[in-house]
Motif scaffolding. Sequence first.
Motif, PDB file in Angstrom:
ATOM      1  N   GLN A 288      -1.847   7.977  -3.071  1.00 25.39           N
ATOM      2  CA  GLN A 288      -0.798   7.959  -4.081  1.00 25.39           C
ATOM      3  C   GLN A 288       0.339   7.030  -3.659  1.00 25.39           C
ATOM      4  N   ALA A 289       0.996   6.462  -4.658  1.00 24.73           N
ATOM      5  CA  ALA A 289       2.190   5.647  -4.409  1.00 24.73           C
ATOM      6  C   ALA A 289       3.289   6.547  -3.854  1.00 24.73           C
ATOM      7  N   ASP A 290       4.199   5.972  -3.092  1.00 18.62           N
ATOM      8  CA  ASP A 290       5.316   6.725  -2.532  1.00 18.62           C
ATOM      9  C   ASP A 290       6.597   5.961  -2.836  1.00 18.62           C
ATOM     10  N   ASP A 291       7.479   6.578  -3.557  1.00 22.50           N
ATOM     11  CA  ASP A 291       8.701   5.909  -3.986  1.00 22.50           C
ATOM     12  C   ASP A 291       9.782   6.023  -2.911  1.00 22.50           C
ATOM     13  N   ILE A 292       9.563   5.314  -1.805  1.00 20.12           N
ATOM     14  CA  ILE A 292      10.575   5.279  -0.755  1.00 20.12           C
ATOM     15  C   ILE A 292      11.185   3.886  -0.725  1.00 20.12           C
ATOM     16  N   SER A 293      12.345   3.780  -0.171  1.00 21.09           N
ATOM     17  CA  SER A 293      13.086   2.515  -0.164  1.00 21.09           C
ATOM     18  C   SER A 293      12.443   1.495   0.780  1.00 21.09           C
ATOM     19  N   PRO A 294      12.737   0.216   0.571  1.00 19.80           N
ATOM     20  CA  PRO A 294      12.217  -0.816   1.479  1.00 19.80           C
ATOM     21  C   PRO A 294      12.600  -0.592   2.945  1.00 19.80           C
ATOM     22  N   ILE A 295      13.810  -0.099   3.212  1.00 17.92           N
ATOM     23  CA  ILE A 295      14.192   0.135   4.605  1.00 17.92           C
ATOM     24  C   ILE A 295      13.366   1.274   5.196  1.00 17.92           C
ATOM     25  N   GLU A 296      13.059   2.305   4.392  1.00 19.91           N
ATOM     26  CA  GLU A 296      12.208   3.381   4.883  1.00 19.91           C
ATOM     27  C   GLU A 296      10.789   2.870   5.140  1.00 19.91           C
ATOM     28  N   ILE A 297      10.314   1.974   4.284  1.00 15.89           N
ATOM     29  CA  ILE A 297       8.991   1.373   4.496  1.00 15.89           C
ATOM     30  C   ILE A 297       8.985   0.582   5.796  1.00 15.89           C
ATOM     31  N   ALA A 298      10.036  -0.209   6.036  1.00 11.95           N
ATOM     32  CA  ALA A 298      10.123  -0.990   7.277  1.00 11.95           C
ATOM     33  C   ALA A 298      10.111  -0.075   8.492  1.00 11.95           C
ATOM     34  N   LYS A 299      10.845   1.005   8.418  1.00 18.90           N
ATOM     35  CA  LYS A 299      10.910   1.927   9.549  1.00 18.90           C
ATOM     36  C   LYS A 299       9.575   2.621   9.781  1.00 18.90           C
TER      37      LYS A 299
ATOM     38  N   ILE B  55       0.840  -1.198   0.000  1.00 20.67           N
ATOM     39  CA  ILE B  55       0.000   0.000   0.000  1.00 20.67           C
ATOM     40  C   ILE B  55       0.877   1.252   0.000  1.00 20.67           C
ATOM     41  N   ILE B  56       1.922   1.252   0.805  1.00 25.25           N
ATOM     42  CA  ILE B  56       2.816   2.409   0.844  1.00 25.25           C
ATOM     43  C   ILE B  56       3.543   2.559  -0.489  1.00 25.25           C
ATOM     44  N   LYS B  57       4.088   1.482  -0.999  1.00 27.64           N
ATOM     45  CA  LYS B  57       4.894   1.531  -2.219  1.00 27.64           C
ATOM     46  C   LYS B  57       4.063   1.841  -3.461  1.00 27.64           C
ATOM     47  N   ASN B  58       2.883   1.219  -3.575  1.00 24.82           N
ATOM     48  CA  ASN B  58       2.093   1.300  -4.798  1.00 24.82           C
ATOM     49  C   ASN B  58       0.850   2.169  -4.696  1.00 24.82           C
ATOM     50  N   GLY B  59       0.548   2.650  -3.516  1.00 24.77           N
ATOM     51  CA  GLY B  59      -0.671   3.423  -3.316  1.00 24.77           C
ATOM     52  C   GLY B  59      -1.869   2.501  -3.134  1.00 24.77           C
ATOM     53  N   LEU B  60      -3.045   3.094  -3.087  1.00 23.24           N
ATOM     54  CA  LEU B  60      -4.263   2.315  -2.859  1.00 23.24           C
ATOM     55  C   LEU B  60      -5.430   2.988  -3.559  1.00 23.24           C
ATOM     56  N   LYS B  61      -6.159   2.196  -4.324  1.00 23.52           N
ATOM     57  CA  LYS B  61      -7.380   2.669  -4.984  1.00 23.52           C
ATOM     58  C   LYS B  61      -8.507   1.746  -4.577  1.00 23.52           C
ATOM     59  N   GLY B  62      -9.689   2.284  -4.473  1.00 20.73           N
ATOM     60  CA  GLY B  62     -10.842   1.464  -4.152  1.00 20.73           C
ATOM     61  C   GLY B  62     -11.286   1.640  -2.725  1.00 20.73           C
ATOM     62  N   LYS B  63     -12.417   1.041  -2.461  1.00 20.61           N
ATOM     63  CA  LYS B  63     -13.064   1.195  -1.166  1.00 20.61           C
ATOM     64  C   LYS B  63     -12.426   0.280  -0.118  1.00 20.61           C
ATOM     65  N   ILE B  64     -12.184   0.853   1.057  1.00 22.54           N
ATOM     66  CA  ILE B  64     -11.722   0.083   2.218  1.00 22.54           C
ATOM     67  C   ILE B  64     -12.538   0.524   3.422  1.00 22.54           C
ATOM     68  N   THR B  65     -12.554  -0.324   4.439  1.00 23.26           N
ATOM     69  CA  THR B  65     -13.225   0.019   5.691  1.00 23.26           C
ATOM     70  C   THR B  65     -12.188   0.011   6.801  1.00 23.26           C
ATOM     71  N   VAL B  66     -12.080   1.143   7.469  1.00 20.06           N
ATOM     72  CA  VAL B  66     -11.139   1.296   8.577  1.00 20.06           C
ATOM     73  C   VAL B  66     -11.906   1.899   9.733  1.00 20.06           C
ATOM     74  N   ALA B  67     -11.764   1.307  10.893  1.00 21.55           N
ATOM     75  CA  ALA B  67     -12.454   1.778  12.103  1.00 21.55           C
ATOM     76  C   ALA B  67     -13.966   1.863  11.849  1.00 21.55           C
ATOM     77  N   ASP B  68     -14.481   0.847  11.180  1.00 23.34           N
ATOM     78  CA  ASP B  68     -15.922   0.734  10.880  1.00 23.34           C
ATOM     79  C   ASP B  68     -16.457   1.874  10.018  1.00 23.34           C
ATOM     80  N   ARG B  69     -15.572   2.545   9.280  1.00 25.70           N
ATOM     81  CA  ARG B  69     -16.005   3.620   8.376  1.00 25.70           C
ATOM     82  C   ARG B  69     -15.463   3.344   6.983  1.00 25.70           C
ATOM     83  N   PRO B  70     -16.276   3.590   5.947  1.00 27.30           N
ATOM     84  CA  PRO B  70     -15.810   3.372   4.575  1.00 27.30           C
ATOM     85  C   PRO B  70     -14.974   4.557   4.076  1.00 27.30           C
ATOM     86  N   PHE B  71     -13.954   4.242   3.287  1.00 25.86           N
ATOM     87  CA  PHE B  71     -13.112   5.246   2.644  1.00 25.86           C
ATOM     88  C   PHE B  71     -12.950   4.841   1.184  1.00 25.86           C
TER      89      PHE B  71
END
Length: 138
Positions: A98-109, A77-93
């Motif tokens: 947008q995708a974020d071009d950060i390195s794998p170590i930055e993603i891990a951190k 999700i961090i690397k490629n972004g996210l499109k479409g409907k999701i439910t978080v904390a019982d609320r739809p989004f």
Amino acid sequence: MKLKVTGIIAILLVVIGASCQSDDQIEFKRYYSGGSLVYQQHCQNCHGDKGQGLSALIPPLTDSTYLKNNRRKLACIIKNGLKGKITVADRPFDDEMQADDISPIEIAKVLTYITNSFGNKMGTVTLQQVQNDLKNCQ
């Protein structure tokens, strides 16, 4: 004189306590503190300084159930972004992240930071875990 001795003993105890941390604890702190900086630079503008999100537009990062249930997808999700409907904390989004071009170590951190902040307690997300998860992105 007693105050000086007490102060010196207190300092020694702090130094000894800090030096007794395990490698895992040291790695967690290194990932967490680095992740805080990555979060401030790449995530905080949308998700908020406390992970609260933005009303009905941007989901909060405080829903530990969502994070746990999607743990293997978070790096993608961090690397490629996210499109479409999701439910978080019982609320739809249904807005686009947008995708974020950060390195794998930055993603891990940043994942270590997110999954251990805002009421979440999920431990260290390692570079190896992120690399494995990124191989399985869909």
